[in-house]
Scaffold this motif. Structure first.
Motif, PDB file in Angstrom:
ATOM      1  N   ASN A 122     -10.443   8.888  -9.533  1.00 48.87           N
ATOM      2  CA  ASN A 122      -9.565  10.034  -9.281  1.00 48.87           C
ATOM      3  C   ASN A 122      -8.100   9.591  -9.153  1.00 48.87           C
ATOM      4  OD1 ASN A 122     -10.284   8.638  -6.958  1.00 48.87           O
ATOM      5  ND2 ASN A 122      -9.895  10.399  -5.610  1.00 48.87           N
ATOM      6  N   PRO A 123      -7.553   8.981 -10.199  1.00 49.41           N
ATOM      7  CA  PRO A 123      -6.207   8.399 -10.107  1.00 49.41           C
ATOM      8  C   PRO A 123      -5.100   9.426  -9.911  1.00 49.41           C
ATOM      9  CG  PRO A 123      -6.975   8.389 -12.372  1.00 49.41           C
ATOM     10  CD  PRO A 123      -8.147   8.788 -11.538  1.00 49.41           C
ATOM     11  N   ASP A 124      -5.384  10.722 -10.153  1.00 53.81           N
ATOM     12  CA  ASP A 124      -4.348  11.750  -9.982  1.00 53.81           C
ATOM     13  C   ASP A 124      -4.170  12.152  -8.512  1.00 53.81           C
ATOM     14  OD1 ASP A 124      -3.846  11.787 -12.698  1.00 53.81           O
ATOM     15  OD2 ASP A 124      -5.353  13.325 -13.084  1.00 53.81           O
ATOM     16  N   ASP A 125      -5.103  11.759  -7.665  1.00 55.85           N
ATOM     17  CA  ASP A 125      -5.001  12.074  -6.234  1.00 55.85           C
ATOM     18  C   ASP A 125      -4.099  11.049  -5.537  1.00 55.85           C
ATOM     19  OD1 ASP A 125      -6.744  14.091  -6.777  1.00 55.85           O
ATOM     20  OD2 ASP A 125      -8.524  13.029  -6.022  1.00 55.85           O
ATOM     21  N   ASP A 126      -3.842  11.262  -4.256  1.00 51.05           N
ATOM     22  CA  ASP A 126      -3.078  10.298  -3.466  1.00 51.05           C
ATOM     23  C   ASP A 126      -3.832   8.977  -3.397  1.00 51.05           C
ATOM     24  OD1 ASP A 126      -1.143  12.190  -2.993  1.00 51.05           O
ATOM     25  OD2 ASP A 126      -2.058  12.848  -1.095  1.00 51.05           O
ATOM     26  N   ARG A 127      -3.083   7.877  -3.371  1.00 56.70           N
ATOM     27  CA  ARG A 127      -3.710   6.554  -3.358  1.00 56.70           C
ATOM     28  C   ARG A 127      -4.725   6.389  -2.239  1.00 56.70           C
ATOM     29  NH1 ARG A 127       1.271   2.217  -4.260  1.00 56.70           N
ATOM     30  NH2 ARG A 127       1.528   2.514  -6.523  1.00 56.70           N
ATOM     31  N   LYS A 146      -5.821  -6.275   7.260  1.00 57.43           N
ATOM     32  CA  LYS A 146      -6.157  -4.873   7.448  1.00 57.43           C
ATOM     33  C   LYS A 146      -7.071  -4.382   6.330  1.00 57.43           C
ATOM     34  CE  LYS A 146      -4.065  -0.257   7.627  1.00 57.43           C
ATOM     35  NZ  LYS A 146      -2.793   0.524   7.557  1.00 57.43           N
ATOM     36  N   SER A 147      -6.764  -4.802   5.088  1.00 55.44           N
ATOM     37  CA  SER A 147      -7.568  -4.380   3.939  1.00 55.44           C
ATOM     38  C   SER A 147      -8.989  -4.922   4.032  1.00 55.44           C
ATOM     39  CB  SER A 147      -6.904  -4.870   2.643  1.00 55.44           C
ATOM     40  OG  SER A 147      -7.709  -4.606   1.527  1.00 55.44           O
ATOM     41  N   LYS A 148      -9.138  -6.116   4.555  1.00 54.35           N
ATOM     42  CA  LYS A 148     -10.480  -6.693   4.700  1.00 54.35           C
ATOM     43  C   LYS A 148     -11.349  -5.882   5.650  1.00 54.35           C
ATOM     44  CE  LYS A 148      -9.561 -11.550   3.626  1.00 54.35           C
ATOM     45  NZ  LYS A 148      -9.562 -12.942   4.137  1.00 54.35           N
ATOM     46  N   SER A 149     -10.715  -5.231   6.595  1.00 54.25           N
ATOM     47  CA  SER A 149     -11.471  -4.454   7.586  1.00 54.25           C
ATOM     48  C   SER A 149     -11.741  -3.017   7.116  1.00 54.25           C
ATOM     49  CB  SER A 149     -10.705  -4.432   8.917  1.00 54.25           C
ATOM     50  OG  SER A 149      -9.488  -3.711   8.783  1.00 54.25           O
ATOM     51  N   ILE A 150     -11.052  -2.601   6.044  1.00 55.51           N
ATOM     52  CA  ILE A 150     -11.264  -1.238   5.500  1.00 55.51           C
ATOM     53  C   ILE A 150     -11.562  -1.394   4.004  1.00 55.51           C
ATOM     54  CG2 ILE A 150     -10.328   1.097   5.357  1.00 55.51           C
ATOM     55  CD1 ILE A 150      -8.157   0.266   7.317  1.00 55.51           C
ATOM     56  N   LYS A 151     -12.776  -1.794   3.677  1.00 50.26           N
ATOM     57  CA  LYS A 151     -13.105  -2.175   2.310  1.00 50.26           C
ATOM     58  C   LYS A 151     -13.228  -1.022   1.337  1.00 50.26           C
ATOM     59  CE  LYS A 151     -15.329  -6.525   3.578  1.00 50.26           C
ATOM     60  NZ  LYS A 151     -16.519  -7.372   3.445  1.00 50.26           N
ATOM     61  N   ASP A 152     -13.351   0.199   1.807  1.00 52.88           N
ATOM     62  CA  ASP A 152     -13.534   1.322   0.888  1.00 52.88           C
ATOM     63  C   ASP A 152     -12.261   2.146   0.724  1.00 52.88           C
ATOM     64  OD1 ASP A 152     -13.480   2.274   3.435  1.00 52.88           O
ATOM     65  OD2 ASP A 152     -15.090   3.753   3.142  1.00 52.88           O
ATOM     66  N   LYS A 153     -11.120   1.597   1.109  1.00 53.73           N
ATOM     67  CA  LYS A 153      -9.853   2.305   1.001  1.00 53.73           C
ATOM     68  C   LYS A 153      -8.794   1.416   0.321  1.00 53.73           C
ATOM     69  CE  LYS A 153     -10.909   6.104   3.345  1.00 53.73           C
ATOM     70  NZ  LYS A 153     -10.842   7.453   2.739  1.00 53.73           N
ATOM     71  N   ILE A 154      -7.858   2.063  -0.381  1.00 51.19           N
ATOM     72  CA  ILE A 154      -6.682   1.379  -0.919  1.00 51.19           C
ATOM     73  C   ILE A 154      -5.704   1.147   0.224  1.00 51.19           C
ATOM     74  CG2 ILE A 154      -4.615   1.678  -2.333  1.00 51.19           C
ATOM     75  CD1 ILE A 154      -6.853   1.011  -4.075  1.00 51.19           C
ATOM     76  N   VAL A 155      -5.182  -0.061   0.319  1.00 46.38           N
ATOM     77  CA  VAL A 155      -4.180  -0.395   1.323  1.00 46.38           C
ATOM     78  C   VAL A 155      -2.942  -0.927   0.609  1.00 46.38           C
ATOM     79  CG1 VAL A 155      -3.600  -1.862   3.293  1.00 46.38           C
ATOM     80  CG2 VAL A 155      -5.916  -0.909   3.073  1.00 46.38           C
ATOM     81  N   THR A 156      -1.774  -0.461   1.007  1.00 44.75           N
ATOM     82  CA  THR A 156      -0.527  -0.942   0.406  1.00 44.75           C
ATOM     83  C   THR A 156       0.330  -1.610   1.466  1.00 44.75           C
ATOM     84  OG1 THR A 156       0.548   1.198   0.786  1.00 44.75           O
ATOM     85  CG2 THR A 156      -0.514   0.856  -1.357  1.00 44.75           C
ATOM     86  N   HIS A 157       1.109  -2.598   1.061  1.00 46.34           N
ATOM     87  CA  HIS A 157       2.015  -3.288   1.975  1.00 46.34           C
ATOM     88  C   HIS A 157       3.303  -2.481   2.099  1.00 46.34           C
ATOM     89  CE1 HIS A 157       3.565  -6.706   4.167  1.00 46.34           C
ATOM     90  NE2 HIS A 157       4.673  -6.689   3.441  1.00 46.34           N
TER      91      HIS A 157
END
Length: 584
Positions: free
Chosen positions: A198-203, A269-280
């Motif tokens: 779903n690339p058209d949605d928010d990251r 932080k990303s390692k602890s939330i594996k099913d979400k996109i995380v940005t710096h």
């Protein structure tokens, strides 16, 4: 303070510095062997390549964008009548003469490729350094040839697989490689196996799955394992899906070094939330993280290759992806152990030229370079001494013009036919000896050929004026040449003088003239032929090939030699009768 003795490190050989001065011949078109578009600039020249290169020099110096040559490798077979020491010197002398003219023909941003094996490669590199300058060396490309099997693989030595292609620029600072042509197609990298759904949605709300699962579900299967068992071309479908959806296809990779230290908290932080996109936050590189690893997009691996977006990798100086085997039928001509793949020449031309640029090959062989240049819509000049100029080169190019040749790079270039070429031979030597040993004008020269040859000898461009018969050629806007076989009288000279405009100068070349003509007018110079030509160059020699290829016999009416220049003439039935020849 005494001057230090400066010594030059140089390659030397028997005969170096003793090269004869070459006769500048004219090139004569043989219309019966030309083919296709009558206005085509493409040239196929049959004759000794050293004389042909000299013939081209006046009009083409500084105009050739790319030269590819595949000269004799000097394995011993081509020089079986010479001992080893003489053989090596002959080869160096042969190449040195040609390299110097080829260098002069190159445009300031032009390049040359010289293709050899290891017999003379090391010496050739030193020779090219001397002529081009070491600063203009670009690369030594290694092209892998035949595979190590069969009789050759049991010879007791290391199996030879490498050919060497020396790549030089006329001026390295003027030349730029075509950046878009520096990639070759690579197979699908299976590590890029994920796709955003779903690339058209928010990251923050993006979801992803494997490409295999997406294809399987789209075709009604429960999972990829089941689909692989049922769908024969499943892996191909995965690869095609990855290309078609490259913007959303990705893989992940760990981050290290300074990049890791800068983004350490975000990565943890990303390692602890594996099913979400995380940005710096405020990331200058716009990194995305999944499970503590960076997202790498497949679109960054795609390059434009042959007009398509495909997975590509950078071309290096080792070319193992172009096979030199299985070429027997390429181009529709058979040339055992000598034919080079069209794909190889295509890459050289693709990296260094644009459509319409001029390509030259003075060791044309089976005609590959001309064939490739034609299909790639480049102008070209090909020179070949052997009978294959007719049996191979001309036949091959005719099939390309008609669209009959669909081999080699035809499909990649979408070649369907068109264009044309002109076939030329070298005119015979201008001077020859009579039965008494005196130098005379070759009787085979008619008036037009003689005028063209004398213009070339004197550095004029042969282009007869429409109305002034004595304006046969020009070296500048007001400097003309006139050649005549008639006895020049004072009356004829006065008549010419009356037509001349203020500031014009004229060189008259004739067999004989009234003594009163000499020095009569300050702006008219009179010279007597052949006296004016004696000692200028080596006349009467037709073959500088050093027995590499036997010249065709005089009985071979199809194999007359060639030459080119703006002094190029079409020899047809009309001018053989003495009328004005058609000019190139």
């Amino acid at each position: 303070m005494a001057k230090k003795n400066l010594q030059k490190l140089e390659l030397t050989w028997i005969g170096k510095g003793e090269e004869p001065k070459l006769e500048p011949r004219i090139l004569i078109e043989s219309p019966e062997y030309s083919y296709g578009d009558p206005n085509s600039p493409n040239m196929l020249i049959h004759g000794d390549n050293l004389l042909a290169l000299k013939a081209l020099e006046q009009d083409y110096a500084g105009k050739v964008k790319c030269i590819y040559i595949d000269p004799p490798f000097n394995t011993g077979a081509a020089f079986e009548h010479y001992d080893d020491g003489v053989e090596h010197s002959i080869w160096l002398d042969l190449m040195s003469r040609r390299f110097r003219i080829l260098h002069n023909l190159l445009a300031k941003d032009g390049v040359m490729f010289v293709h050899l094996d290891d017999n003379e490669a090391a010496y050739c590199k030193v020779l090219l350094d001397d002529i081009f300058g070491r600063s203009n060396y670009i690369n030594q490309i290694i092209n892998a040839t035949n595979k190590p099997f069969g009789f050759k693989s049991t010879s007791g030595g290391l199996f030879k697989q490498a050919n060497h292609i020396f790549f030089y620029a006329k001026n390295k600072f003027e030349f730029n490689l075509n950046a878009s042509k520096l990639f070759i197609e690579k197979g699908y990298d299976t590590q890029y196996k994920y796709v955003f759904l779903n690339p058209d949605d928010d990251r923050e709300s993006w979801k992803w799955d494997t490409i295999s699962n997406v294809i399987a579900k789209n075709q009604g299967y429960a999972n990829a394992r089941e689909a692989k068992k049922k769908i024969e071309d499943f892996e191909l479908q995965v690869a095609m899906f990855a290309i078609e959806n490259a913007d959303n296809v990705f893989r992940t990779a760990s981050v290290s070094g300074g990049a890791y230290l800068k983004r350490k908290e975000t990565i943890l932080k990303s390692k602890s939330i594996k099913d979400k996109i995380v940005t710096h936050p405020n990331d200058d590189m716009d990194y995305l993280f999944i499970g503590g690893e960076r997202v790498l997009s497949y679109k960054e691996r795609l390059k434009e290759i042959d007009g398509y977006k495909l997975p590509g990798e950078l071309i290096t100086d080792i070319w193992t992806d172009i096979s030199i085997e299985g070429l027997a039928n390429e181009g529709g001509v058979d040339f055992p152990k000598g034919k080079k793949p069209e794909k190889l020449i295509e890459r050289c031309i693709d990296m260094t030229t644009q459509e319409g640029d001029l390509v030259l090959d003075s060791f044309l062989g089976s005609g590959t370079t001309a064939a490739v240049a034609h299909k790639m819509k480049r102008k070209y000049i090909g020179i070949e001494l052997g009978e294959q100029a007719h049996t191979h080169c001309r036949t091959r190019l005719q099939n390309i013009v008609t669209g009959k040749d669909l081999s080699g790079i035809s499909k990649a270039q979408n070649w369907q036919g068109g264009g044309g070429f002109k076939f030329y031979t070298l005119a015979p030597s201008l001077l020859k000896k009579d039965k008494f040993g005196n130098e005379i004008i070759n009787p085979s020269y008619n008036a037009d050929m003689l005028a063209a040859a004398m213009a070339k000898q004197e550095g004029f461009k042969y282009q007869p004026h429409e109305s002034s018969y004595w304006k046969q050629g020009q070296s500048s806007e007001q400097d003309f040449i006139f050649t005549t076989t008639q006895f020049l009288t004072v009356e004829a000279l006065d008549s010419i003088k009356d037509e001349m405009q203020p500031g014009e100068t004229l060189l008259i070349c004739c067999k004989s003239f009234q003594k009163e003509c000499k020095g009569k007018f300050g702006n008219i110079t009179i010279k007597k032929i052949p006296l004016m030509l004696l000692g200028r160059c080596e006349y009467g020699k037709e073959d500088y090939s050093l027995n590499i290829i036997n010249m065709p016999s005089e009985d071979d009416s199809d194999n007359q030699p060639i030459e080119d220049d703006s002094s190029v003439l079409k020899i047809n039935q009309e001018n053989q009768k003495g009328t004005q020849p058609k000019l190139f």
